[in-house]
Motif scaffolding. Structure first.
Motif, PDB file in Angstrom:
ATOM      1  N   ARG A 118       0.845  -1.188   0.000  1.00 16.88           N
ATOM      2  CA  ARG A 118       0.000   0.000   0.000  1.00 16.88           C
ATOM      3  C   ARG A 118       0.887   1.246   0.000  1.00 16.88           C
ATOM      4  N   ASN A 120       2.827   4.480   0.869  1.00 16.67           N
ATOM      5  CA  ASN A 120       3.399   4.954   2.127  1.00 16.67           C
ATOM      6  C   ASN A 120       4.101   6.290   1.875  1.00 16.67           C
ATOM      7  N   TRP A 202       0.777   2.994   6.366  1.00 15.53           N
ATOM      8  CA  TRP A 202       0.477   2.473   5.027  1.00 15.53           C
ATOM      9  C   TRP A 202      -0.974   2.805   4.704  1.00 15.53           C
ATOM     10  N   CYS A 296       8.495  -4.128   3.747  1.00 18.56           N
ATOM     11  CA  CYS A 296       7.571  -4.121   4.887  1.00 18.56           C
ATOM     12  C   CYS A 296       7.758  -5.385   5.711  1.00 18.56           C
ATOM     13  N   CYS A 304       0.333  -3.291   5.828  1.00 13.36           N
ATOM     14  CA  CYS A 304       0.998  -2.784   4.609  1.00 13.36           C
ATOM     15  C   CYS A 304       0.476  -3.470   3.353  1.00 13.36           C
TER      16      CYS A 304
END
Length: 307
Positions: A118, A120, A202, A296, A304
């Motif tokens: 995702r 960030n 995230w 991550c 995440c």
């Protein structure tokens, strides 16, 4: 016979024909240029000097490149990014012209997240800070969908402390007093003093609120613009929420974690790899695109991924 044909007695061979075509092409181009500029003959009694057909528009003037005479400081404009190319095409030339007009020496870094986690924003800014080089001494954390419309906005070196350009009384959407998102300037020394931003955020939102607490914890005072009278029309917001949905989903313990202060992570533990680094020009405006693969630890931040 036409005058040009009299230059070639007898039957015309291939070379004279080629030369004739070349001369005719040159004459056509010359006529087009003269008629477009209005300097050619004026049939029908039209005054000389008046164009009779539209000329191709001239290329827009490009601002000068940053000059050392503009000052000793140089800004790293850090732009977190993923798949918003229509906004990027508007942002880069606009900001290059805006900053050049204000004589701000600058380098635009597009921080393009190319992994499958995702989005960030905070980690991308940490990466941009680390990769921005020693020739820049302050940064702007800058959203790609926010364009400054008021030329009196200050992008100069924020020696006295973090300077929030997109302050709550000017930002078109966010008006709470602790808001520090959108556009925030910091010296590199002050950003290091905060240990950068937390890498635990995230998806969309909350990383700016956590960073505000870091700023206060480092003993720094956020400053904001004064004397700006354009209110909520100070910026143009390019984002269309109906077309591009924000990733606001909260997964596992993320809803509780998003309000906590990360006292350990930041610049010191951001995990990433630069897949590629490309210098390019968008409508004449230079920038550097960093294709960034974030990493991550799903045990630490299982949110995440969407899985």
């Amino acid at each position: 016979a036409p005058p040009l044909l009299r230059l070639f007695p007898g039957r015309l061979s291939a070379f004279p024909l080629f030369l004739l075509a070349l001369l005719l092409g040159f004459a056509s181009l010359l006529w087009l240029q003269l008629s477009c500029s209005g300097e050619g003959p004026s049939p029908g009694g039209q005054p000389r000097g008046v164009p009779r057909q539209p000329c191709p528009p001239p290329a827009p003037p490009q601002p000068p490149q940053d000059e050392p005479a503009w000052g000793p400081h140089r800004l790293a404009l850090l732009v977190p990014f993923r798949e918003r190319f229509e906004e990027l095409l508007a942002f880069v030339p606009y900001m290059h012209r805006f900053l050049s007009k204000k004589r701000i020496r600058h380098h635009i870094f597009i921080l393009n997240q190319v992994d499958h986690f995702r989005f960030n924003r905070a980690s991308l800014i940490n990466v941009g800070f680390l990769e921005s080089g020693n020739d820049t001494d302050y940064i702007a954390m800058h959203d790609v969908d926010l364009l400054p419309l008021n030329e009196h906005l200050d992008y100069s070196f924020p020696e006295a402390g973090p300077f929030h350009v997109a302050s709550p009384e000017l930002h078109p959407l966010y008006h709470y007093k602790t808001y520090v998102g959108g556009i925030l300037l910091l010296t590199k020394q002050h950003y290091e003093l905060c240990n950068g931003m937390s890498n635990r955020f995230w998806g969309w939102g909350r990383e700016d609120d956590e960073f505000y607490r870091r700023i206060k914890g480092a003993g720094l005072q956020v400053r904001r613009p004064s004397g700006i009278t354009t209110g909520y029309e100070t910026f143009q917001h390019l984002h269309d929420p109906a077309w591009r949905k924000r990733d606001q989903k909260r997964i596992a313990a993320q809803k509780q974690e998003q309000f906590k202060v990360d006292r350990e992570g930041g610049l010191n533990n951001v995990r990433y790899r630069i897949e590629s680094r490309t210098d390019l020009s968008v409508a004449g405006a230079p920038c550097t695109v960093l294709n960034i693969l974030l990493d991550c630890d799903t045990d630490e931040t299982p949110w995440c991924t969407f899985g």
